[in-house]
Design an enzyme around this catalytic site. Structure first.
Site, PDB file in Angstrom:
ATOM      1  N   LYS A 115       0.844  -1.204   0.000  1.00 51.78           N
ATOM      2  CA  LYS A 115       0.000   0.000   0.000  1.00 51.78           C
ATOM      3  C   LYS A 115       0.873   1.244   0.000  1.00 51.78           C
ATOM      4  O   LYS A 115       2.058   1.222   0.345  1.00 51.78           O
ATOM      5  CB  LYS A 115      -0.936   0.013   1.209  1.00 51.78           C
ATOM      6  CG  LYS A 115      -0.233   0.022   2.585  1.00 51.78           C
ATOM      7  CD  LYS A 115       0.221   1.389   3.060  1.00 51.78           C
ATOM      8  CE  LYS A 115       0.919   1.334   4.409  1.00 51.78           C
ATOM      9  NZ  LYS A 115       1.555   2.635   4.776  1.00 51.78           N
ATOM     10  N   GLY A 117       3.993  -4.200   4.097  1.00 53.52           N
ATOM     11  CA  GLY A 117       4.195  -5.586   3.691  1.00 53.52           C
ATOM     12  C   GLY A 117       3.852  -6.601   4.765  1.00 53.52           C
ATOM     13  O   GLY A 117       3.119  -7.566   4.513  1.00 53.52           O
ATOM     14  N   SER A 138       1.959  -6.189   7.414  1.00 53.02           N
ATOM     15  CA  SER A 138       0.529  -6.110   7.726  1.00 53.02           C
ATOM     16  C   SER A 138      -0.306  -6.813   6.664  1.00 53.02           C
ATOM     17  O   SER A 138      -1.278  -7.511   6.969  1.00 53.02           O
ATOM     18  CB  SER A 138       0.100  -4.642   7.839  1.00 53.02           C
ATOM     19  OG  SER A 138       0.758  -3.998   8.910  1.00 53.02           O
ATOM     20  N   ASP A 189      -2.070  -1.360  10.924  1.00 55.48           N
ATOM     21  CA  ASP A 189      -2.300  -1.260   9.474  1.00 55.48           C
ATOM     22  C   ASP A 189      -3.078  -2.443   8.902  1.00 55.48           C
ATOM     23  O   ASP A 189      -3.536  -2.392   7.759  1.00 55.48           O
ATOM     24  CB  ASP A 189      -0.960  -1.159   8.723  1.00 55.48           C
ATOM     25  CG  ASP A 189      -0.470   0.273   8.591  1.00 55.48           C
ATOM     26  OD1 ASP A 189      -1.245   1.190   8.905  1.00 55.48           O
ATOM     27  OD2 ASP A 189       0.681   0.468   8.178  1.00 55.48           O
TER      28      ASP A 189
END
EC number: 2.7.1.148
Length: 285
Positions: A9, A96, A98, A131
């Site tokens: 993200k 990554g 999360s 996250d």
């Protein structure tokens, strides 16, 4: 056996509102998934095994924590072997770990036939990391609270980004602690919320020539790591419309008109970890 993608993200914007009594911070952020991803392969097993090149203890891996949290919640003692193939760098502000954890919860819900709903998986994920809840509602969301309040949105336009990461990582805990010491946190929620929605509307409509990205964590990060500012400036010089630190870093992303322009900019960043990526849209593939 299940094979799953765990997408990274970026944060188009982050405002940090206040420090909470539990030690976390209330934030409001616009987050979107990108097509960079780890790959996780899940196989039924008698015990928990994680096969990966990561040089961290199994107990510190968010995949392991997700498995244990799911076992504790359901009372199930089944095992699983997880083959984790990393492409998302650690300590990069790309979520990554999360995403790996959320993917693990979704995969085991299927593999173990638990039939838990997304709300329950969300709650289990939130107990592991701030996250994680976002990754149950891809591709784009407004995230509030400490990351546990998630509003899914719609988007059909994909954007080209160049990710650039220096050869160091940044501790999220350090970034927030330093923010507390050096910054007066804003509490103008309505104003910030309006700005977030304006930003989303720009992205939704494709009007990104004169829009504003921000990250409240940048100021303290740039003071300690001037190389981050250098990367941001160089991305603009290389043709990016805008550039921003993702999360607490250390990855910086630049927004480009198209993939060709982004690939041309790669020559400015020899020696760095770089990827040209696309933001994800609905439906996810």
């Amino acid at each position: 056996m299940l094979t799953c993608k765990a997408f990274a993200k970026i944060n188009w914007a982050i405002s940090v509102l206040k420090k909470r009594d539990d030690g976390y911070h209330d934030i409001i952020s616009l987050m979107q998934a990108i097509d960079l991803h780890d790959t996780l392969i899940f196989k039924s097993s008698q015990k928990i095994e994680i096969e990966t090149d990561l040089l961290i203890k199994k107990e510190n891996n968010l995949v392991y924590k997700a498995i244990k949290a799911l076992q504790n919640y359901t009372g199930i003692k089944k095992g699983v072997t997880v083959i984790l193939k990393k492409e998302i760098p650690l300590g990069a502000g790309l979520g990554g770990g999360s995403s790996d954890a959320a993917t693990t919860l979704k995969a085991l819900n299927e593999l173990w036939q638990l039939n838990l709903d997304i709300k329950t998986l969300h709650e289990i994920g939130a107990s592991i990391g701030s996250d994680i809840p976002f990754f149950f509602y891809l591709p784009i969301c407004i995230v509030e609270g400490r990351g546990d309040v998630v509003k899914p949105l719609k988007i059909s336009k994909s954007y080209t980004l160049l990710l650039v990461k220096p050869d160091f990582s940044i501790s999220t805990e350090w970034a927030y602690k330093t923010l507390d010491l050096k910054t007066e946190l804003t509490t103008e929620y309505e104003k910030i919320n309006n700005n977030i929605w304006q930003l989303y509307n720009h992205l939704y409509s494709g009007d990104v020539d004169n829009f504003y990205l921000w990250n409240d964590l940048e100021k303290s990060v740039l003071e300690k790591y001037p190389e981050i500012d250098k990367i941001k400036r160089k991305l603009i010089e290389a043709g990016a419309k805008s550039s921003l630190l993702s999360g607490s870093g250390s990855t910086v992303f630049g927004l480009f008109n198209n993939k060709t322009d982004a690939q041309k900019a790669l020559k400015f960043f020899e020696g760095y970890w770089c990827r040209v990526v696309q933001t994800l849209v609905e439906p996810l593939k």
